[in-house]
Enzyme design. Structure first.
Site, PDB file in Angstrom:
ATOM      1  N   GLY A 178    -121.804 -52.125 -58.994  1.00 36.33           N
ATOM      2  CA  GLY A 178    -122.097 -51.187 -60.073  1.00 36.33           C
ATOM      3  C   GLY A 178    -123.222 -51.573 -61.013  1.00 36.33           C
ATOM      4  O   GLY A 178    -123.813 -50.718 -61.658  1.00 36.33           O
ATOM      5  N   GLU A 188    -122.327 -56.560 -66.328  1.00 37.78           N
ATOM      6  CA  GLU A 188    -121.373 -55.602 -65.749  1.00 37.78           C
ATOM      7  C   GLU A 188    -121.801 -54.177 -66.060  1.00 37.78           C
ATOM      8  O   GLU A 188    -122.388 -53.916 -67.114  1.00 37.78           O
ATOM      9  CB  GLU A 188    -119.987 -55.810 -66.361  1.00 37.78           C
ATOM     10  CG  GLU A 188    -119.014 -56.600 -65.508  1.00 37.78           C
ATOM     11  CD  GLU A 188    -117.552 -56.225 -65.797  1.00 37.78           C
ATOM     12  OE1 GLU A 188    -117.004 -56.733 -66.785  1.00 37.78           O
ATOM     13  OE2 GLU A 188    -116.973 -55.424 -65.034  1.00 37.78           O
ATOM     14  N   ASP A 189    -121.465 -53.260 -65.180  1.00 38.79           N
ATOM     15  CA  ASP A 189    -121.751 -51.845 -65.432  1.00 38.79           C
ATOM     16  C   ASP A 189    -120.847 -51.307 -66.545  1.00 38.79           C
ATOM     17  O   ASP A 189    -121.300 -50.725 -67.510  1.00 38.79           O
ATOM     18  CB  ASP A 189    -121.602 -51.011 -64.140  1.00 38.79           C
ATOM     19  CG  ASP A 189    -120.266 -51.231 -63.426  1.00 38.79           C
ATOM     20  OD1 ASP A 189    -119.453 -52.095 -63.862  1.00 38.79           O
ATOM     21  OD2 ASP A 189    -120.011 -50.545 -62.414  1.00 38.79           O
ATOM     22  N   ASP A 244    -113.792 -51.657 -68.250  1.00 38.88           N
ATOM     23  CA  ASP A 244    -112.801 -50.574 -68.251  1.00 38.88           C
ATOM     24  C   ASP A 244    -111.459 -51.143 -68.725  1.00 38.88           C
ATOM     25  O   ASP A 244    -111.170 -51.166 -69.913  1.00 38.88           O
ATOM     26  CB  ASP A 244    -112.759 -49.986 -66.833  1.00 38.88           C
ATOM     27  CG  ASP A 244    -111.732 -48.892 -66.654  1.00 38.88           C
ATOM     28  OD1 ASP A 244    -111.284 -48.320 -67.656  1.00 38.88           O
ATOM     29  OD2 ASP A 244    -111.352 -48.603 -65.499  1.00 38.88           O
ATOM     30  N   THR A 245    -110.629 -51.658 -67.806  1.00 35.24           N
ATOM     31  CA  THR A 245    -109.386 -52.300 -68.249  1.00 35.24           C
ATOM     32  C   THR A 245    -109.667 -53.716 -68.765  1.00 35.24           C
ATOM     33  O   THR A 245    -108.854 -54.273 -69.511  1.00 35.24           O
ATOM     34  CB  THR A 245    -108.380 -52.431 -67.086  1.00 35.24           C
ATOM     35  OG1 THR A 245    -108.980 -53.255 -66.074  1.00 35.24           O
ATOM     36  CG2 THR A 245    -108.025 -51.092 -66.497  1.00 35.24           C
ATOM     37  N   GLY A 246    -110.788 -54.301 -68.327  1.00 34.51           N
ATOM     38  CA  GLY A 246    -111.115 -55.677 -68.727  1.00 34.51           C
ATOM     39  C   GLY A 246    -110.660 -56.714 -67.713  1.00 34.51           C
ATOM     40  O   GLY A 246    -110.906 -57.906 -67.882  1.00 34.51           O
ATOM     41  N   THR A 297    -111.725 -57.220 -64.622  1.00 33.89           N
ATOM     42  CA  THR A 297    -112.882 -57.838 -63.969  1.00 33.89           C
ATOM     43  C   THR A 297    -113.535 -58.824 -64.924  1.00 33.89           C
ATOM     44  O   THR A 297    -113.909 -59.935 -64.539  1.00 33.89           O
ATOM     45  CB  THR A 297    -113.896 -56.755 -63.531  1.00 33.89           C
ATOM     46  OG1 THR A 297    -113.202 -55.794 -62.744  1.00 33.89           O
ATOM     47  CG2 THR A 297    -115.033 -57.346 -62.728  1.00 33.89           C
ATOM     48  N   ASP A 305    -120.314 -45.558 -59.255  1.00 32.63           N
ATOM     49  CA  ASP A 305    -120.020 -44.668 -58.120  1.00 32.63           C
ATOM     50  C   ASP A 305    -118.666 -43.988 -58.241  1.00 32.63           C
ATOM     51  O   ASP A 305    -117.803 -44.380 -59.024  1.00 32.63           O
ATOM     52  CB  ASP A 305    -120.009 -45.481 -56.821  1.00 32.63           C
ATOM     53  CG  ASP A 305    -118.735 -46.314 -56.686  1.00 32.63           C
ATOM     54  OD1 ASP A 305    -118.386 -47.029 -57.661  1.00 32.63           O
ATOM     55  OD2 ASP A 305    -118.074 -46.238 -55.642  1.00 32.63           O
ATOM     56  N   ARG A 353    -124.362 -43.381 -57.048  1.00 31.33           N
ATOM     57  CA  ARG A 353    -124.949 -44.540 -57.731  1.00 31.33           C
ATOM     58  C   ARG A 353    -126.417 -44.295 -58.053  1.00 31.33           C
ATOM     59  O   ARG A 353    -126.959 -44.879 -58.984  1.00 31.33           O
ATOM     60  CB  ARG A 353    -124.872 -45.795 -56.831  1.00 31.33           C
ATOM     61  CG  ARG A 353    -123.473 -46.307 -56.599  1.00 31.33           C
ATOM     62  CD  ARG A 353    -123.565 -47.693 -55.943  1.00 31.33           C
ATOM     63  NE  ARG A 353    -122.312 -48.093 -55.326  1.00 31.33           N
ATOM     64  CZ  ARG A 353    -121.301 -48.678 -55.977  1.00 31.33           C
ATOM     65  NH1 ARG A 353    -121.378 -48.889 -57.267  1.00 31.33           N
ATOM     66  NH2 ARG A 353    -120.209 -49.034 -55.322  1.00 31.33           N
TER      67      ARG A 353
HETATM   68  P1  IMP Z   1    -112.062 -53.213 -64.978  1.00 29.05           P
HETATM   69  O1  IMP Z   1    -111.740 -54.451 -64.224  1.00 29.05           O
HETATM   70  O2  IMP Z   1    -110.900 -52.270 -65.072  1.00 29.05           O
HETATM   71  O3  IMP Z   1    -112.701 -53.479 -66.335  1.00 29.05           O
HETATM   72  O4  IMP Z   1    -113.063 -52.381 -64.109  1.00 29.05           O
HETATM   73  C1  IMP Z   1    -114.364 -52.758 -63.948  1.00 29.05           C
HETATM   74  C2  IMP Z   1    -114.971 -52.087 -62.747  1.00 29.05           C
HETATM   75  O5  IMP Z   1    -114.339 -50.845 -62.392  1.00 29.05           O
HETATM   76  C3  IMP Z   1    -116.372 -51.740 -63.096  1.00 29.05           C
HETATM   77  O6  IMP Z   1    -117.230 -52.837 -62.848  1.00 29.05           O
HETATM   78  C4  IMP Z   1    -116.635 -50.531 -62.219  1.00 29.05           C
HETATM   79  O7  IMP Z   1    -117.135 -50.940 -60.970  1.00 29.05           O
HETATM   80  C5  IMP Z   1    -115.283 -49.869 -62.028  1.00 29.05           C
HETATM   81  N1  IMP Z   1    -115.139 -48.700 -62.923  1.00 29.05           N
HETATM   82  C6  IMP Z   1    -114.340 -48.578 -64.001  1.00 29.05           C
HETATM   83  N2  IMP Z   1    -114.479 -47.378 -64.590  1.00 29.05           N
HETATM   84  C7  IMP Z   1    -115.397 -46.715 -63.852  1.00 29.05           C
HETATM   85  C8  IMP Z   1    -115.995 -45.413 -63.965  1.00 29.05           C
HETATM   86  O8  IMP Z   1    -115.736 -44.605 -64.874  1.00 29.05           O
HETATM   87  N3  IMP Z   1    -116.903 -45.091 -63.008  1.00 29.05           N
HETATM   88  C9  IMP Z   1    -117.237 -45.945 -61.988  1.00 29.05           C
HETATM   89  N4  IMP Z   1    -116.720 -47.169 -61.863  1.00 29.05           N
HETATM   90  C10 IMP Z   1    -115.815 -47.561 -62.793  1.00 29.05           C
END
Ligand code: IMP
Length: 177
Positions: A46, A101-102, A105-107, A109, A161, A167
């Site tokens: 991303g 990071e792109d 979201d939840t944190g 990653t 994506d 993308r």
């Molecule tokens: P996390 O671990 O929940 O913070 O998610 C991080 C990863 O989820 C990001 O690096 C994205 O690749 C993917 N992601 C989370 N939300 C979105 C979204 O709205 N669109 C696309 N990818 C997302």
């Protein structure tokens, strides 16, 4: 009301807004790290467009590497289980590291990358994210640089994506399922 793009999706961030945010982030990074060794590690897939623009907005020598992790599979929600698909290679013991990071979201990653890269003993470790959800507790997860805060809409474009598609959009759009 923002315009719709060619896929009838609502444009959330236009390319020129993104460019301005990335330029100012690059300038801040340039000032913050002075001429200390700096390595940017982009989280694939991303971050690839954001990373390409960000490194060109930081006008100084730096190392660039990538790590690929997976938590989403082909689904639109996190599986809660982050794993490394391709690890970064650059030795970072003598360098400050900025994870790119792109979106946070939840944190999950974020947490995973922090622990994983911290084990390699960089001089410092911080995160630059294009997007952060407004649900993220920034006291708990300190994102040093971020471009925009967004709500809980699923977004695509500028590297992000939906099931592998979109993308290559120049802007960020809300993905309507
Ligand atoms: P996390 O671990 O929940 O913070 O998610 C991080 C990863 O989820 C990001 O690096 C994205 O690749 C993917 N992601 C989370 N939300 C979105 C979204 O709205 N669109 C696309 N990818 C997302």
């Amino acid at each position: 009301m923002k315009p719709l793009n060619e896929y009838n999706q609502r444009i959330l961030l236009q390319k020129d807004e993104i460019d301005a945010a990335v330029r100012s982030m690059g300038q801040r990074i340039l000032e913050d790290y002075a001429d200390e060794p700096l390595t940017l590690i982009g989280c694939l897939k991303g971050s690839f467009i954001f990373m390409a623009d960000l490194v060109r907005a930081i006008h100084r020598p730096l190392h660039i590497d990538f790590i690929e992790v997976s938590s989403y599979g082909n689904d639109l929600s996190s599986s809660g289980n982050v794993r490394v698909i391709k690890d970064f290679k650059h030795p970072v013991q003598d360098s400050h590291v900025l994870i790119v990071e792109d979106i946070v979201d939840t944190g999950l990653t974020f947490d995973f990358l922090f622990e994983h890269i911290w084990l390699k003993k960089p001089r410092s470790l911080e995160i630059a994210a294009l997007l952060v959800r407004n649900s993220v507790d920034l006291e708990e997860r300190s994102v040093k640089y971020h471009g925009f805060t967004i709500g809980d809409e699923y977004v695509v474009g500028y590297g992000l994506d939906a099931a592998g598609l979109y993308r290559n959009l120049n802007h960020v759009a809300v993905f309507e399922k």
